[in-house]
Design an enzyme around this catalytic site. Sequence first.
Site, PDB file in Angstrom:
ATOM      1  N   SER A 108      -7.915  10.634  -5.883  1.00 57.87           N
ATOM      2  CA  SER A 108      -6.463  10.863  -6.159  1.00 57.87           C
ATOM      3  C   SER A 108      -6.510  12.404  -6.231  1.00 57.87           C
ATOM      4  CB  SER A 108      -6.046  10.379  -7.481  1.00 57.87           C
ATOM      5  OG  SER A 108      -4.646  10.943  -8.001  1.00 57.87           O
ATOM      6  N   TYR A 162       0.051  13.872  -2.044  1.00 55.41           N
ATOM      7  CA  TYR A 162       1.342  13.811  -2.314  1.00 55.41           C
ATOM      8  C   TYR A 162       1.772  15.454  -1.707  1.00 55.41           C
ATOM      9  CZ  TYR A 162       1.095  10.520  -6.022  1.00 55.41           C
ATOM     10  OH  TYR A 162       0.691   9.269  -6.858  1.00 55.41           O
ATOM     11  N   THR A 212       0.419   9.249   0.475  1.00 58.07           N
ATOM     12  CA  THR A 212       1.046   8.359  -0.490  1.00 58.07           C
ATOM     13  C   THR A 212       2.709   8.507  -0.219  1.00 58.07           C
ATOM     14  OG1 THR A 212      -0.310   8.180  -2.085  1.00 58.07           O
ATOM     15  CG2 THR A 212       1.883   7.676  -2.651  1.00 58.07           C
ATOM     16  N   LYS A 227      -0.034   5.496   3.008  1.00 57.54           N
ATOM     17  CA  LYS A 227      -0.150   4.492   1.955  1.00 57.54           C
ATOM     18  C   LYS A 227       1.128   4.201   1.225  1.00 57.54           C
ATOM     19  CE  LYS A 227      -2.412   3.990  -2.418  1.00 57.54           C
ATOM     20  NZ  LYS A 227      -1.364   3.887  -3.485  1.00 57.54           N
ATOM     21  N   HIS A 231       1.870   0.400  -4.922  1.00 56.04           N
ATOM     22  CA  HIS A 231       1.357   1.731  -6.158  1.00 56.04           C
ATOM     23  C   HIS A 231       0.853   0.861  -7.258  1.00 56.04           C
ATOM     24  CE1 HIS A 231       1.854   5.961  -6.263  1.00 56.04           C
ATOM     25  NE2 HIS A 231       1.446   5.901  -7.280  1.00 56.04           N
ATOM     26  N   ASP A 284      -4.187  -2.889  -1.019  1.00 55.54           N
ATOM     27  CA  ASP A 284      -4.615  -2.799  -2.469  1.00 55.54           C
ATOM     28  C   ASP A 284      -3.635  -3.346  -3.030  1.00 55.54           C
ATOM     29  OD1 ASP A 284      -2.456  -1.124  -3.003  1.00 55.54           O
ATOM     30  OD2 ASP A 284      -3.533   0.922  -2.902  1.00 55.54           O
ATOM     31  N   ARG A 308      -7.679  -0.536 -10.812  1.00 61.17           N
ATOM     32  CA  ARG A 308      -8.021  -0.752 -12.072  1.00 61.17           C
ATOM     33  C   ARG A 308      -9.160  -1.390 -12.556  1.00 61.17           C
ATOM     34  NH1 ARG A 308      -2.065  -2.198 -11.448  1.00 61.17           N
ATOM     35  NH2 ARG A 308      -0.793  -0.971 -12.835  1.00 61.17           N
TER      36      ARG A 308
END
Length: 393
Positions: free
Chosen positions: A110, A135, A161, A244, A268, A299, A323
């Site tokens: 990330s 981003y 993203t 994504k 997301h 995902d 997660r």
Amino acid sequence: MDYTNEPVCIKDIEKIAQRVMPGGAWGYYNSGANDEQTKTDNESAFDSYRLHPRMLRDVSKITTHTTVLGQKVRTPLGIAPCALHKLAHADGEAATSRAAAKHGSIMILSTYSTTSLEKVIAQGDGTTQYWMQLYVYQDRHVSETIVRRAEKAGFKAIVLTVDAPMLGRRLVDARNKFNPPPHLRLENFMDPNVVNGTGYAPDLAKSKNETFGVTFGANGDQSLSWANGISWLKSITKLPIIVKGVLTAEDTQLAIDHKCAGVIVSNHGGRQLDGALSTIDALPQVVEAANDKIEVYMDGGIRKGSDIFKALALGARAVFVARPVLWGLAYKGEQGAFIALDLLQKELELAMMLTGTTQVSEIDESYVYTPVNRWVRHSRRQPGQPRKLLAKL
């Protein structure tokens, strides 16, 4: 429930993580947007798909080796990007990286990592693929700096993203008034000569760019489009670009038109537009539109090896989880993150064996029963004309 032995499934790890993590951190990781319909659907939608196993096949040797972007990986299970790993464990993304290297697939880092991208990739074994999530900000120099650092460090792709021109409304975070603890740093927004230097300490004053990163909602480039975004990104990097946040056939075709290398079917984690399709439900239309012209990944909601099998059968080339890895980190750091990945990996191998498949290339839609016509979509109503049926899902 207390556990005296090692967890035996992802749900076990989730329960342990909820018990050991501070409430604000747990809420940040676990929350979805608004009523969390899409977050919930991401998991529950897998139950609508059934498996079609074949018997009396030689399954004495199972392999999950495959290729992604033309490079060999040991498994189609990778790590999705997620911010602030140090909320789960003090070793943060460095521990996740070591677990990824041991696991043998792909880690997407990330932008909002609490460990610099250079430190993260340095924990790899030289064979692990690292992709950099991105981003795009109003000040594109900030994004460009991250891209150039990632390319120099050895990352193999940029993951753009596209589903977050503004952050979704996450009610749990709003109720908790969640803010990252002050000791955490967004190291990808800091001077790499400082953050990667021997004299670096976490209590250094925050940089201007780091504060800029924290206030994403005010600084994201909401004018970003297919026309002005992909071409700009291609002008500053030679790395493959993966988009994504794609959920539709239309955007898949646009990704092909703009010569992207792949798309990740993603909502997301249910944290942006509540009411959007679950990713497993969106996957078939994306795969059909891709028509083998672009790689498709997915995902969201994966909690079992059979979930991975279903996604592969419906056309995903690889899948990513976030997660479960974060829960593993909270449970036992690097070892816990690896345990989470290894549980899913072993469950995938078992699902392959019990369905009569021995390699990833054999897994296709003939092994899955899919629900029929749960939703339909029509064209815009025109005066005096019947509505046109556009899609059945």
